[in-house]
Design a protein around this motif. Structure first.
Motif: not given
Length: 95
Positions: A86, A45, A72-74, A90, A78
């Motif tokens: 996103k 993550n 992509q970071s949740t 994921w 961001h």
């Protein structure tokens, strides 16, 4: 599988920024992977999760045939991508 590290956090701050690097203690991933032989992929993550795993775990593992993917970071920090973007990124976990 989600990386899971024990680290104290400062209240009311960005979670990644408040990690005290000297306090990081990685879980026993060698034992985990030994008992979970069906795992073939690890998803992170965001970049901080992958960098922490790489630094504190990866060098101590035998070389199993694992595929590593940074997503992509949740984190709301961001916000350059929408929730839908996103979510699309994921979805690769489900394949």
């Amino acid at each position: 599988m989600t990386s899971n590290f024990a680290a104290p956090f400062a209240p009311n701050s960005d979670a990644n920024a408040s990690i005290e690097p000297a306090s990081i203690e990685a879980n026993d991933f060698t034992a985990f992977f030994d008992t979970q032989a069906a795992i073939r992929a690890v998803f992170f993550n965001g970049a901080t999760a992958q960098a922490t795993y790489d630094k504190h775990v990866l060098s101590g593992l035998p070389a199993p045939p694992l595929h590593y993917t940074r997503l992509q970071s949740t984190s709301p920090a961001h916000a350059s991508l929408s929730f839908e973007q996103k979510l699309d990124a994921w979805k690769c976990i489900l394949v």
